[in-house]
Scaffold this active site. Sequence first.
Site, PDB file in Angstrom:
ATOM      1  N   GLY A  98       2.522   9.008  -1.250  1.00 20.24           N
ATOM      2  CA  GLY A  98       2.830   9.253   0.324  1.00 20.24           C
ATOM      3  C   GLY A  98       3.991   8.910   0.799  1.00 20.24           C
ATOM      4  O   GLY A  98       5.209   9.616   0.303  1.00 20.24           O
ATOM      5  N   VAL A  99       5.185   8.124   1.386  1.00 20.08           N
ATOM      6  CA  VAL A  99       5.902   8.182   2.120  1.00 20.08           C
ATOM      7  C   VAL A  99       6.953   7.384   0.678  1.00 20.08           C
ATOM      8  O   VAL A  99       8.190   7.866   0.502  1.00 20.08           O
ATOM      9  CB  VAL A  99       6.296   7.108   3.055  1.00 20.08           C
ATOM     10  CG1 VAL A  99       6.659   6.180   2.270  1.00 20.08           C
ATOM     11  CG2 VAL A  99       7.095   7.689   3.680  1.00 20.08           C
ATOM     12  N   ASP A 100       6.553   6.611  -0.292  1.00 12.41           N
ATOM     13  CA  ASP A 100       7.090   6.300  -1.349  1.00 12.41           C
ATOM     14  C   ASP A 100       7.258   7.223  -2.529  1.00 12.41           C
ATOM     15  O   ASP A 100       8.498   6.910  -2.809  1.00 12.41           O
ATOM     16  CB  ASP A 100       6.166   5.470  -2.018  1.00 12.41           C
ATOM     17  CG  ASP A 100       6.898   4.091  -3.504  1.00 12.41           C
ATOM     18  OD1 ASP A 100       8.166   4.453  -3.427  1.00 12.41           O
ATOM     19  OD2 ASP A 100       6.244   3.882  -4.195  1.00 12.41           O
ATOM     20  N   THR A 138      -0.051   2.045   6.694  1.00  7.87           N
ATOM     21  CA  THR A 138      -0.875   2.487   7.723  1.00  7.87           C
ATOM     22  C   THR A 138      -1.377   3.769   6.667  1.00  7.87           C
ATOM     23  O   THR A 138      -2.363   4.745   7.089  1.00  7.87           O
ATOM     24  CB  THR A 138      -0.427   3.514   9.038  1.00  7.87           C
ATOM     25  OG1 THR A 138       0.680   4.268   8.741  1.00  7.87           O
ATOM     26  CG2 THR A 138      -0.083   1.980   9.759  1.00  7.87           C
ATOM     27  N   GLY A 139      -1.019   4.437   5.245  1.00  4.17           N
ATOM     28  CA  GLY A 139      -1.735   5.351   4.693  1.00  4.17           C
ATOM     29  C   GLY A 139      -2.379   5.055   4.210  1.00  4.17           C
ATOM     30  O   GLY A 139      -3.693   4.273   4.731  1.00  4.17           O
ATOM     31  N   TYR A 194      -3.121   2.369   2.329  1.00  6.54           N
ATOM     32  CA  TYR A 194      -3.616   1.046   2.376  1.00  6.54           C
ATOM     33  C   TYR A 194      -4.185   0.419   3.220  1.00  6.54           C
ATOM     34  O   TYR A 194      -4.554  -0.789   3.617  1.00  6.54           O
ATOM     35  CB  TYR A 194      -1.764  -0.061   2.373  1.00  6.54           C
ATOM     36  CG  TYR A 194      -1.221   0.389   0.708  1.00  6.54           C
ATOM     37  CD1 TYR A 194      -1.907   1.143  -0.112  1.00  6.54           C
ATOM     38  CD2 TYR A 194      -0.101  -0.715   0.950  1.00  6.54           C
ATOM     39  CE1 TYR A 194      -0.865   0.810  -1.420  1.00  6.54           C
ATOM     40  CE2 TYR A 194       0.933  -1.123  -0.308  1.00  6.54           C
ATOM     41  CZ  TYR A 194       0.516   0.086  -1.142  1.00  6.54           C
ATOM     42  OH  TYR A 194       1.018  -0.589  -2.785  1.00  6.54           O
TER      43      TYR A 194
END
Length: 187
Positions: A38-40, A128-129, A131
């Site tokens: 994801g964003v990470d 919100t992904g 998780y």
Amino acid sequence: MQTKINEVTIKVIRGDITEYATDAIVNAANSSLLGGGGVDGAIHRAGGPAILEECRKIRDRQGGCDTGEAVVTTAGKLPAKFVVHTVGPVYQNGNKGEAELLKRCYANSIQAAVDVSARRVSFPNISTGIYGYPKKEAAEIAVTAVKEVIQAHSAESGETFLEEVAFVCYDEENERLYRQLLEKKDR
């Protein structure tokens, strides 16, 4: 879409957070701080190895980052000075203190950014992904938490400590939710 709260501009934009020019980009990290999906993963890839190197130093010093807490590294090649890594809660039907932990992510991220003299902070949609946090609830917590931090700081010091908070939404659904919440808060 943007609004102001106590002289702090709050924006909602749709786009890729790794391309948004700001002082501090918030990363929805995992507790290991070693990158992930994801964003990470996107932040680590776009920012380059300098971010991971500093994350490793933090891990060596303190063993990672707990849920709701925040740590700061360089932004590497990103269009920012810093990355604030915060670990959002894994959603478990809302019965394990997830709302308070998510709220702490936003408050602690702002504080960490201010501590390194960042005046503009951009947030992804934390938790919100993978998780699994419901997007609407997460957006409500995010907007409320940011507003509370701004109002509390303004009441304590009477001065403006931030110029801008941006919610950078990767998808249309999150963008719509944040816009609706800020329009509602604007009235």
